[in-house]
Design a protein around this motif. Sequence first.
Motif: not given
Length: 730
Positions: A624-625, A651-657, A718-722
């Motif tokens: 969730a974070n 996006v979070p640091t290091g996000a890939q997809t 990375d699989g997490v929706p906004g």
Amino acid sequence: MDRIRLMDNVEQLMEICSAILRALSIREHVVQLMGGAVRLLHTAESAVRVAVLLQTRARAPLRSIQLLQGVMEDVEAHLMGLHATRMDLMVDAARHMDIAATRPGTTGVKTDARDHHPVQQHHLLRSLPRNQFLAVLQARLVVQEDQSQRTAHVEQATAIQSAGIGHKVLVVLFCGNTTAHCGEGCQSGPCTGPPVEPAPGPSPAPPAATPGSFNIVGQSGVPAMHAGLMPNGRVIFLDKLENYTQIKLADGYYAYSSEYDPATSTAVGLSYETNAFCSGGAFLPDGRWLSLGGNAPLTFIDPTIGDGFTAIRYLSRSSTDPTLDGQSWSEPGNKLSTARWYASAQTMPDGTIFVASGSLNGLDPTIPANNNPTYEILSDEGVSSGTSIPMEILIKTQPYYMYPFVHLMADGNLFIFVSKSSESFSVSTNMTITNYPDLPGDYRTYPNTGGSILLPLSSANDYAPDIIVCGGGAYQDITSPTDPSCGRIQPLDANAAWEMDSMPQGRGMVEGTLLPDGSVIFLNGCNQGAQGFGLAADPTYTALIYQPSMPLGQRWSTGATSSIARLYHSVALLLLDGTLMVAGSNPVQMPVLTPVPNQVPSEDYVTEFRVEIYTPPYLQGNNANLRPTNIVLSSLTLTANGATFTMTLTVPTGAQTVQVVLYHGGFVTHSLHMNHRMIVLDATGWVAGATAQTLTVTMPPNSNVAPPGPYVVYCVVDGVPGIGQFVSVS
């Protein structure tokens, strides 16, 4: 003389039956129904056909039961004596009458329907003598001439399939007259076609590593028979006319629709003018939400609500105009061309609405005169063309013809699934393009509805449709087994065929909801029984997670388990924050708040107002974070013509997809998600590892893929929706 006495007795029987019907506030279910059609003598040579099905729930006073049984025996004796007479007589004579009750601690008859409350110990009409009973409760029987055929139309009718007097019970399997609707015990007898491949039994589904979670968050205000996510981010619940809900309107009558705000977990009441009982629906291109069809009024409960069989109801909400929030339904007088109860709807590429199926009157669906196996087209403004057109697949699958699964495919044609049969249908030419093999297993649509989902569309396979149908059952009774099997088909393939799979247990009334990451959550339902009042047992509490892209045999896992039974008249739908709202379950004729054991039909599971949120695995724990944030679209008005728009986000640091999807939740009711679809949009400009991103996103190529109307754009990193944002697609 025998015929005269017979007709006198039939009229007396119908008077009593109609009275009990009205007292019970019944008008649900074609297959659960009371009712039956009385075919009166047209000419001297005509045969008398009496089909009277009484609702099992009635708990009539003993004197009413004895009177009913006496009349029934008299009618039967006369019929037996008439050699030219054919009799189809099924009676469900109720043992007790349970109707609207007075408030606790009161006695006598409450005449103000606004004050009724579902308490089981004080019955409105228990002490009335027969003449007052009939005077107060007499239901109107309208015999109307239709193409030289008399049709008995009981406005407040609905029938049941389990019928009996005392301990004598008759259970009917509702089958049609094709090889897809036959078998031992069916009206059409044993099947004569080639053997059908048996459907697979249950398959193991391992626990998901992150199962998600259920949390009770609020009260729905009204039973959640229908639901939809509006452009203002709120959920509309729509119910039938009831003798109790949690909200009263300014006129003192109960609300039968509510607007639920997920941000505050509160609901406000909305009014409507016609009974929306078991309607269909869709969004118009301009964003208005439609409810189509319904059932008859119950003026003794609420005189402000009219006949809904041909009604078209409109509701307006906006993501930019808060003055529309809380406004009630609009019914300017536009009508469907024919009566429809249990109709499905699908938005077409040009914005018109395809409306199909439904009952004409709520009576026995094994009698074709009661059924409406047709379709009609509404304009993009929601106005009927005025013509209902017969549809072969609905005709041949009667009585399992209501609430068909309908999906718009990339070639502009419709995939229609009903009972066990399916086809590709061209609305423009009114022709069947392709007939597909029957789906092995039990019945899949009402009253043994499973769930059907159009899986995510993408340019990777040229937006080819991929459809799954899961669950179902054998017949409409609490004893019915449920089907664990699923069939999956790509209907535009040259040799389209069903690929069989299965859930870990049989499920009826199971509904699938697409998630922005491409997975599907299946929720709600039962392991035994069918749709109808008091016809389900063994609720299925556990979420099932389906991964369409995984190999066959590895697609299912089990998620979290709820504590609330979600049976008949339940809903589930995706919210803007990527969680699922789960509400409803009202498997009783009128709201009952506390279970009552040992009832027929069952009242072990009663009216449920609690609202839950299911948090999917992608938002569980620290996920969730990790949402993408600060999502900004260059336009909220988009076109399905291959045009592009820009999206900026953090996006979070290091996000890939990244994945961007266009999502339409549709109109949710009775395990159907009408118009539900999700399109994976092509996106370029992603820089792996960067926190500030600017994407160029390409819309679908045409309106076959994305028909016009309101959608939500979700960005999944990375699989997490906004948090999703509503857009208007034209």
